[in-house]
Scaffold this motif. Structure first.
Motif, PDB file in Angstrom:
ATOM      1  N   GLU A 213       0.635  -1.214  -0.021  1.00  0.00           N
ATOM      2  CA  GLU A 213       0.022   0.013   0.055  1.00  0.00           C
ATOM      3  C   GLU A 213       0.923   1.404  -0.074  1.00  0.00           C
ATOM      4  O   GLU A 213       1.904   1.253   0.677  1.00  0.00           O
ATOM      5  CB  GLU A 213      -0.830  -0.064   1.261  1.00  0.00           C
ATOM      6  CG  GLU A 213      -1.927  -1.024   1.157  1.00  0.00           C
ATOM      7  CD  GLU A 213      -2.622  -0.744   2.626  1.00  0.00           C
ATOM      8  OE1 GLU A 213      -3.892  -0.252   2.552  1.00  0.00           O
ATOM      9  OE2 GLU A 213      -2.316  -1.250   3.589  1.00  0.00           O
ATOM     10  N   SER A 214       0.435   2.222  -0.736  1.00  0.00           N
ATOM     11  CA  SER A 214       1.041   3.625  -0.589  1.00  0.00           C
ATOM     12  C   SER A 214      -0.002   4.370   0.043  1.00  0.00           C
ATOM     13  O   SER A 214      -1.194   4.483   0.253  1.00  0.00           O
ATOM     14  CB  SER A 214       1.558   3.991  -1.980  1.00  0.00           C
ATOM     15  OG  SER A 214       0.174   4.266  -2.674  1.00  0.00           O
ATOM     16  N   VAL A 215       0.843   5.367   0.626  1.00  0.00           N
ATOM     17  CA  VAL A 215      -0.003   6.541   1.489  1.00  0.00           C
ATOM     18  C   VAL A 215       0.654   7.870   1.264  1.00  0.00           C
ATOM     19  O   VAL A 215       1.894   7.995   1.020  1.00  0.00           O
ATOM     20  CB  VAL A 215       0.367   6.122   3.156  1.00  0.00           C
ATOM     21  CG1 VAL A 215      -0.256   7.192   4.109  1.00  0.00           C
ATOM     22  CG2 VAL A 215      -0.274   4.771   3.685  1.00  0.00           C
ATOM     23  N   VAL A 216      -0.453   8.541   1.311  1.00  0.00           N
ATOM     24  CA  VAL A 216      -0.327  10.358   0.951  1.00  0.00           C
ATOM     25  C   VAL A 216      -0.801  10.868   2.449  1.00  0.00           C
ATOM     26  O   VAL A 216      -2.018  10.739   2.614  1.00  0.00           O
ATOM     27  CB  VAL A 216      -0.759  10.961  -0.368  1.00  0.00           C
ATOM     28  CG1 VAL A 216      -0.529  12.339  -0.438  1.00  0.00           C
ATOM     29  CG2 VAL A 216      -0.166  10.221  -1.469  1.00  0.00           C
ATOM     30  N   ILE A 217      -0.082  11.546   3.039  1.00  0.00           N
ATOM     31  CA  ILE A 217      -0.428  12.176   4.389  1.00  0.00           C
ATOM     32  C   ILE A 217      -0.269  13.720   3.829  1.00  0.00           C
ATOM     33  O   ILE A 217       0.643  14.361   3.650  1.00  0.00           O
ATOM     34  CB  ILE A 217       0.271  11.958   5.520  1.00  0.00           C
ATOM     35  CG1 ILE A 217       0.444  10.526   5.655  1.00  0.00           C
ATOM     36  CG2 ILE A 217       0.105  13.004   6.721  1.00  0.00           C
ATOM     37  CD1 ILE A 217       1.716   9.969   6.862  1.00  0.00           C
ATOM     38  N   ARG A 218      -1.524  14.377   3.951  1.00  0.00           N
ATOM     39  CA  ARG A 218      -1.400  15.899   3.848  1.00  0.00           C
ATOM     40  C   ARG A 218      -1.398  16.620   5.116  1.00  0.00           C
ATOM     41  O   ARG A 218      -2.175  16.136   5.838  1.00  0.00           O
ATOM     42  CB  ARG A 218      -2.933  16.210   3.021  1.00  0.00           C
ATOM     43  CG  ARG A 218      -3.111  17.946   3.012  1.00  0.00           C
ATOM     44  CD  ARG A 218      -2.329  18.719   2.164  1.00  0.00           C
ATOM     45  NE  ARG A 218      -2.219  18.287   0.636  1.00  0.00           N
ATOM     46  CZ  ARG A 218      -2.786  18.687  -0.130  1.00  0.00           C
ATOM     47  NH1 ARG A 218      -4.157  19.475   0.199  1.00  0.00           N
ATOM     48  NH2 ARG A 218      -2.679  18.339  -1.461  1.00  0.00           N
TER      49      ARG A 218
END
Length: 535
Positions: free
Chosen positions: A267-272
């Motif tokens: 899984e890839s994750v993007v955190i704003r």
């Protein structure tokens, strides 16, 4: 720390002096209060269990409540259970009941949920009862002092459980990444696993930069920790998930918007990263030319009508709206905004965060807002026909409406709304101003005059840029332009008419900023995709 964690000592029979000893010991050792109380022998196991169960509002279990045989959980190592003073009680259709001696250690429960893929319902039991039940289930332990390192080496989730349960390694790693990103002025963190390595990148001033990443075997642990922070399903790895979290890093409160997505390597994750900030954004600080700023101020003074801000994601539209709201935010005017997410918290403004999970969409929120007697309505994005139609009708019925829209140029915005199904006649009656914008990086004031020193420049970390400003094109919707809003009208025709009326393009604004030395031609090319030279 939860209210229970900070208050249960105060409700105990411990003296004030003993409470202070426990608090100091917990800070010094990094262990929980319950652990320190037990280590110092200040309360019996039974008394401590009763106190913790009451404080955390959890069931209290005795040895007689445990099953005679262990629940079938072959993937739950007994070494982990013994070292973390936890014991499975029973499984049913709702999940797994786990008795723990220390409910302060949430990571133990999270680790069990991760490994078993079951919903975990905690209970409290005396340590002696937990140890007796584990002996009944698994026999005598051959590890007098078991710890989290004594796991079955063949167990796929052993490392996950160990690190999640002990908290420090993974929690510290994720906190360090978020802290580094925040201190680097990053807007987003990208965590991306590949076949043999983990990649972490920060988006700083709109551009992604690689940063040091841990080994690939830490990827699942990091992503699980991020999911736990955002209250996402850590067992769900096949579908995208979205969540939010609020954390405190280095004394700085941060709101996080988290999105996960499955890929071929996990899984890839993007955190704003959304820093908890009040909006002190002003129109003067956006980068508007003096003429365009005056034009915008004049249109904001109108009692009704539609003002659009268009551009791509990450183009600064929300910040421009915040600057406009700052001018409109007056005691005699009610301003309501609908946003996803709320990036700037503005005192005096009623702000609504969209939540599709409970049916609170832009359209439904906008319908509700109209019943709250607003003077100004701010719509974070016109995403669909229903929202656009409601917004346009609100502008027609005496409200000033500010909204963003995805369109490449200001000239393309009217046609975009018509294509969405908005009545051209209504647009001609309501549309007052269209602003298109992009964000460009500003040249570093320390090293820009000496490019040879850029690589070693600490002010810009060797990038040559610090901070951003907007590139703008603003079209005032005069009568001759409004007449061009009709079905089938093309953006080039509209743009040509606007140019004849004195409209300046994004490239024109770029030339002005280039001549002023605010940026360079390479940055203009990166953002606009066209070569721009000084006038």
């Amino acid at each position: 720390m939860t209210k229970a964690q900070t208050s249960w000592l105060e409700t105990s029979t411990l003296s004030t002096n003993d409470q202070a000893r426990v608090a100091a010991g917990a800070i010094r050792s990094g262990e929980s209060h319950a652990y320190v109380v037990r280590k110092l022998g200040l309360l019996s196991d039974t008394a401590l269990a009763k106190l913790l169960a009451k404080a955390y509002d959890l069931p209290l279990m005795a040895l007689s409540d445990f099953s005679n045989t262990a629940p079938v959980l072959a993937n739950l190592p007994q070494g982990f259970l013994r070292s973390n003073q936890a014991c499975p009680v029973a499984t049913d259709e709702t999940g797994l009941i786990i008795a723990v001696a220390d409910p302060e250690n949430q990571a133990v429960l999270d680790g069990i949920a991760l490994t078993t893929d079951l919903a975990v319902r905690p209970a409290v039991a005396a340590l002696a009862d937990i140890e007796a039940a584990l002996t009944q289930y698994f026999g005598e332990s051959h590890q007098p002092n078991p710890d989290a390192n004594n796991f079955d080496a063949n167990h796929a989730d052993a490392d996950h459980l160990r690190d999640l349960a002990s908290e420090a390694p993974v929690v510290r790693l994720v906190n360090d990444v978020i802290s580094l990103a925040a201190n680097s002025r990053a807007s987003d963190i990208h965590i991306e696993p590949f076949r043999d390595h983990l990649q972490i990148r920060f988006r700083i001033d709109g551009v992604l930069h690689k940063t040091e990443a841990p080994p690939i075997n830490m990827a699942k642990l990091m992503i699980s920790r991020v999911k736990i922070i955002a209250d996402l399903d850590i067992a769900e790895r096949r579908r995208p998930q979205d969540g939010r979290a609020r954390v405190n890093i280095d004394g700085r409160p941060l709101d996080l918007r988290i999105a996960t997505s499955p890929n071929v390597h996990g899984e890839s994750v993007v955190i704003r990263l959304l820093e908890d900030r009040d909006a002190h954004v002003t129109l003067q600080g956006l980068g508007l030319s003096q003429a365009n700023e005056v034009l915008l101020r004049n249109r904001l003074a109108n009692p009704y009508g539609l003002i659009l801000v268009v551009g791509p994601t990450g183009g600064g539209k929300t910040t421009t709206l915040a600057g406009a709201i700052s001018q409109l935010n007056q005691p005699g005017r009610k301003v309501i905004s609908i946003e996803d997410p709320v990036e700037y918290q503005i005192d005096g403004i009623t702000q609504i965060a969209v939540n599709a999970a409970v049916g609170l969409t832009f359209a439904s929120a906008l319908r509700s807002v109209l019943r709250h007697d607003p003077d100004v309505i701010v719509v974070g994005e016109l995403r669909d026909t229903e929202t656009a139609e409601i917004a346009v009708n609100a502008a027609l019925t005496g409200h000033l409406v500010l909204a963003t829209l995805h369109a490449n140029t200001a000239a393309a915005a009217p046609a975009r709304l018509v294509d969405m199904g908005v009545d051209p006649a209504l647009l001609r009656s309501t549309l007052k101003l269209v602003i298109a914008q992009r964000l460009i990086r500003l040249s570093c004031t320390v090293c820009s005059k000496n490019p040879a020193s850029t690589k070693n420049c600490t002010n810009c970390n060797g990038t040559g840029y610090v901070g951003r400003s907007g590139l703008f094109e603003v079209i005032d919707m005069q009568n001759n332009l409004l007449s061009l809003i009709r079905p089938g009208a093309a953006a080039p025709e509209f743009e040509e008419a606007a140019r004849n009326a004195g409209f300046s393009s994004l490239a024109d604004d770029a030339r002005i900023k280039l001549a002023a030395g605010l940026t360079d031609a390479d940055e203009i090319w990166r953002v606009l995709g066209e070569k721009v030279e000084k006038p």
